[in-house]
Write a protein that holds these residues in place. Structure first.
Motif, PDB file in Angstrom:
ATOM      1  N   GLU A  85     -11.002 103.018  18.841  1.00  0.00           N
ATOM      2  CA  GLU A  85     -11.229 103.251  20.190  1.00  0.00           C
ATOM      3  C   GLU A  85     -12.593 103.191  20.506  1.00  0.00           C
ATOM      4  N   TYR A  86     -12.968 102.794  21.701  1.00  0.00           N
ATOM      5  CA  TYR A  86     -14.355 102.630  22.343  1.00  0.00           C
ATOM      6  C   TYR A  86     -14.189 103.856  23.385  1.00  0.00           C
ATOM      7  N   LYS A  87     -15.139 104.883  22.753  1.00  0.00           N
ATOM      8  CA  LYS A  87     -15.529 106.058  23.470  1.00  0.00           C
ATOM      9  C   LYS A  87     -16.649 106.217  24.127  1.00  0.00           C
ATOM     10  N   PRO A  88     -16.760 106.499  25.339  1.00  0.00           N
ATOM     11  CA  PRO A  88     -17.931 107.306  26.014  1.00  0.00           C
ATOM     12  C   PRO A  88     -18.301 108.536  25.650  1.00  0.00           C
ATOM     13  N   SER A  89     -19.630 108.961  25.618  1.00  0.00           N
ATOM     14  CA  SER A  89     -19.904 110.581  25.377  1.00  0.00           C
ATOM     15  C   SER A  89     -21.203 110.834  26.221  1.00  0.00           C
ATOM     16  N   ILE A  90     -20.594 111.425  27.339  1.00  0.00           N
ATOM     17  CA  ILE A  90     -21.852 111.600  28.291  1.00  0.00           C
ATOM     18  C   ILE A  90     -21.897 113.405  28.476  1.00  0.00           C
ATOM     19  N   SER A  91     -23.108 113.894  28.591  1.00  0.00           N
ATOM     20  CA  SER A  91     -23.046 115.036  28.741  1.00  0.00           C
ATOM     21  C   SER A  91     -23.671 115.543  30.404  1.00  0.00           C
ATOM     22  N   PHE A  92     -23.155 116.231  31.063  1.00  0.00           N
ATOM     23  CA  PHE A  92     -23.336 116.809  32.626  1.00  0.00           C
ATOM     24  C   PHE A  92     -24.221 118.111  32.421  1.00  0.00           C
ATOM     25  N   GLU A  93     -25.380 118.084  33.146  1.00  0.00           N
ATOM     26  CA  GLU A  93     -26.077 119.326  33.079  1.00  0.00           C
ATOM     27  C   GLU A  93     -26.385 119.691  34.400  1.00  0.00           C
ATOM     28  N   LEU A  94     -25.958 120.968  34.631  1.00  0.00           N
ATOM     29  CA  LEU A  94     -26.158 121.600  36.111  1.00  0.00           C
ATOM     30  C   LEU A  94     -27.427 122.609  35.966  1.00  0.00           C
ATOM     31  N   ALA A  95     -28.228 122.671  37.007  1.00  0.00           N
ATOM     32  CA  ALA A  95     -29.406 123.450  37.128  1.00  0.00           C
ATOM     33  C   ALA A  95     -29.701 123.566  38.414  1.00  0.00           C
ATOM     34  N   GLY A  96     -29.989 125.031  38.752  1.00  0.00           N
ATOM     35  CA  GLY A  96     -30.267 125.322  40.230  1.00  0.00           C
ATOM     36  C   GLY A  96     -30.960 126.934  40.176  1.00  0.00           C
ATOM     37  N   THR A  97     -30.591 127.426  41.472  1.00  0.00           N
ATOM     38  CA  THR A  97     -31.084 128.905  41.719  1.00  0.00           C
ATOM     39  C   THR A  97     -29.985 129.507  42.546  1.00  0.00           C
ATOM     40  N   LYS A  98     -30.045 130.824  42.339  1.00  0.00           N
ATOM     41  CA  LYS A  98     -28.998 131.678  42.917  1.00  0.00           C
ATOM     42  C   LYS A  98     -29.669 132.835  43.548  1.00  0.00           C
ATOM     43  N   PRO A  99     -28.775 133.689  44.527  1.00  0.00           N
ATOM     44  CA  PRO A  99     -29.261 134.775  45.038  1.00  0.00           C
ATOM     45  C   PRO A  99     -29.626 135.910  43.726  1.00  0.00           C
ATOM     46  N   PRO A 100     -30.558 136.681  44.207  1.00  0.00           N
ATOM     47  CA  PRO A 100     -31.275 136.887  45.665  1.00  0.00           C
ATOM     48  C   PRO A 100     -32.437 136.112  45.862  1.00  0.00           C
ATOM     49  N   TYR A 101     -32.687 135.857  46.931  1.00  0.00           N
ATOM     50  CA  TYR A 101     -33.915 135.160  47.415  1.00  0.00           C
ATOM     51  C   TYR A 101     -34.804 135.989  48.371  1.00  0.00           C
ATOM     52  N   PRO A 102     -36.271 135.687  48.428  1.00  0.00           N
ATOM     53  CA  PRO A 102     -36.826 134.932  47.347  1.00  0.00           C
ATOM     54  C   PRO A 102     -37.191 135.681  45.675  1.00  0.00           C
ATOM     55  N   PRO A 103     -37.510 135.000  44.797  1.00  0.00           N
ATOM     56  CA  PRO A 103     -37.559 133.604  44.647  1.00  0.00           C
ATOM     57  C   PRO A 103     -36.296 132.613  44.328  1.00  0.00           C
ATOM     58  N   GLY A 104     -35.420 133.471  43.805  1.00  0.00           N
ATOM     59  CA  GLY A 104     -33.849 132.776  43.534  1.00  0.00           C
ATOM     60  C   GLY A 104     -33.982 132.458  41.988  1.00  0.00           C
ATOM     61  N   PRO A 105     -33.423 133.366  41.168  1.00  0.00           N
ATOM     62  CA  PRO A 105     -33.407 133.121  39.774  1.00  0.00           C
ATOM     63  C   PRO A 105     -32.726 131.921  39.189  1.00  0.00           C
ATOM     64  N   GLY A 106     -33.139 131.249  38.239  1.00  0.00           N
ATOM     65  CA  GLY A 106     -32.434 129.967  37.784  1.00  0.00           C
ATOM     66  C   GLY A 106     -31.073 130.392  37.195  1.00  0.00           C
ATOM     67  N   PHE A 107     -30.352 129.205  37.080  1.00  0.00           N
ATOM     68  CA  PHE A 107     -29.169 129.267  36.291  1.00  0.00           C
ATOM     69  C   PHE A 107     -28.858 127.902  35.926  1.00  0.00           C
ATOM     70  N   THR A 108     -27.972 127.726  34.762  1.00  0.00           N
ATOM     71  CA  THR A 108     -27.589 126.430  34.390  1.00  0.00           C
ATOM     72  C   THR A 108     -26.253 126.624  33.834  1.00  0.00           C
ATOM     73  N   ALA A 109     -25.299 125.558  33.799  1.00  0.00           N
ATOM     74  CA  ALA A 109     -23.920 125.446  33.365  1.00  0.00           C
ATOM     75  C   ALA A 109     -24.056 123.691  32.743  1.00  0.00           C
ATOM     76  N   SER A 110     -22.963 123.457  31.867  1.00  0.00           N
ATOM     77  CA  SER A 110     -23.088 122.245  31.395  1.00  0.00           C
ATOM     78  C   SER A 110     -21.666 121.813  30.896  1.00  0.00           C
ATOM     79  N   ALA A 111     -21.331 120.690  30.774  1.00  0.00           N
ATOM     80  CA  ALA A 111     -19.977 120.200  29.924  1.00  0.00           C
ATOM     81  C   ALA A 111     -20.438 118.754  29.518  1.00  0.00           C
ATOM     82  N   SER A 112     -19.325 118.360  28.504  1.00  0.00           N
ATOM     83  CA  SER A 112     -19.675 117.156  27.778  1.00  0.00           C
ATOM     84  C   SER A 112     -18.201 116.446  27.970  1.00  0.00           C
ATOM     85  N   SER A 113     -18.165 115.183  27.705  1.00  0.00           N
ATOM     86  CA  SER A 113     -16.918 114.390  27.824  1.00  0.00           C
ATOM     87  C   SER A 113     -17.092 113.187  27.135  1.00  0.00           C
TER      88      SER A 113
END
Length: 320
Positions: A81-109
């Motif tokens: 089988e010919y399979k792809p392999s991709i990682s998806f990375e989420l990065a951003g900020t969340k409350p409280p503001y300011p400054p808004g602490p960073g957070f991350t999440a990810s998934a691969s497929s």
């Protein structure tokens, strides 16, 4: 010349401004390199998802992001089988503001969306993260997603614009419920002080699933809310019967009338004085079907009547 320069500068400012404005979480987000993201409540497969109906999520809930991208395939020597392999990375900020602490999440497929032996294939994954349940952390979660091709040494395929979702105390995962009530009944009515009365009402949900949890329904009894004895969880157009038990605690221990209401339905509960039992004791000694209110005839009265009859008959015979 000056006017032309001003136009160019204005265009660049507007372009930068609109490019930096976060996209609403309820939209389909199309990023660079063919990357696609959708904020969802449910995902069941490739292009099979339920997009969230707006960008507000209840505190403590889980946000799911359906993501797609195309990447190089590699041949699986065991399955051919010919399979792809991709990682998806989420990065951003969340409350409280300011400054808004960073957070991350990810998934691969490496999920194949077709069986072709092609050099590139599209695949999908689900990124999820949980919002804080603390009320003082209501607010905006701002993030973007980057797709990387693991079959190409981690090369960046593309990324989305910034996406925003909002954590709100009164938000719902699904469109809000819209209950419609009918057939309000009271049994028994009237009821006696010291006993209970059962109130029943039918309810239909004409709206969405809300937070899709069991919840109580409330009956207004003389201005005070009384909780139902059973909880309901209704999908759109589902129907159920809800029950309330009313007693002296909710209706009082004196005879009288009490108004109950739910939505636009209204009825009156009638309470009467409980039987004292005194009338029953006066009839307990009666026999032969006589009630306690009819006095029994005395034997002396019966004998006197018999003597009168005998004398009358004897006198009649003597005159014959």
């Amino acid at each position: 010349m000056a006017g032309k320069c001003f136009s160019i500068i204005l265009s660049l400012v507007l372009l930068f401004t609109f490019a930096s404005v976060p996209v609403s979480g309820s939209d389909i987000i199309r990023g660079t390199g063919g990357v696609v993201a959708v904020v969802c409540t449910d995902v069941s497969g490739y292009k099979e998802y339920s997009a969230h109906y707006n960008d507000h999520f209840p505190l403590g809930s889980t946000v799911k992001i359906y993501v797609e991208a195309s990447g190089k395939t590699s041949r699986d020597l065991n399955t051919d089988e010919y399979k792809p392999s991709i990682s998806f990375e989420l990065a951003g900020t969340k409350p409280p503001y300011p400054p808004g602490p960073g957070f991350t999440a990810s998934a691969s497929s490496s999920v194949m969306t077709n069986p072709d032996k092609s050099q590139t294939k599209r695949t999908y994954a689900v990124i999820s993260f949980t919002l804080s349940s603390e009320e003082d952390l209501e607010g905006e979660y701002r993030f973007r997603i980057t797709a990387k091709d693991s079959n190409a040494g981690g090369r960046v395929i593309g990324r989305t614009d910034y996406i925003t979702v909002h954590a709100k105390k009164d938000a719902t995962l699904y469109p809000a419920v819209e209950y419609h009530y009918f057939n309000l009944t009271i049994d028994p009515n009237p009821s006696m002080v010291g006993s209970s009365a059962t109130v029943k009402v039918n309810v239909t949900n004409l709206g969405g699933k809300g937070n899709w949890v069991n919840e109580q329904v409330y009956l207004v009894v003389d201005g005070t809310e009384v909780e139902s004895t059973n909880a309901i969880r209704l999908d759109q157009n589902d129907e159920a019967e809800v029950t309330f038990t009313l007693n002296d605690e909710t209706l009082g221990n004196e005879p009288g009338n009490t108004t109950i209401a739910i939505d636009d339905l209204e009825e009156v509960v009638i309470r009467e004085e409980a039987n004292s039992g005194s009338s029953g004791s006066s009839s307990s000694g009666s026999t032969g079907g006589n009630s306690g209110s009819n006095p029994a005839q005395t034997p002396g009265f019966e004998i006197f009547g018999a003597i009168i009859i005998i004398l009358f008959v004897a006198r009649s015979i003597r005159h014959l």
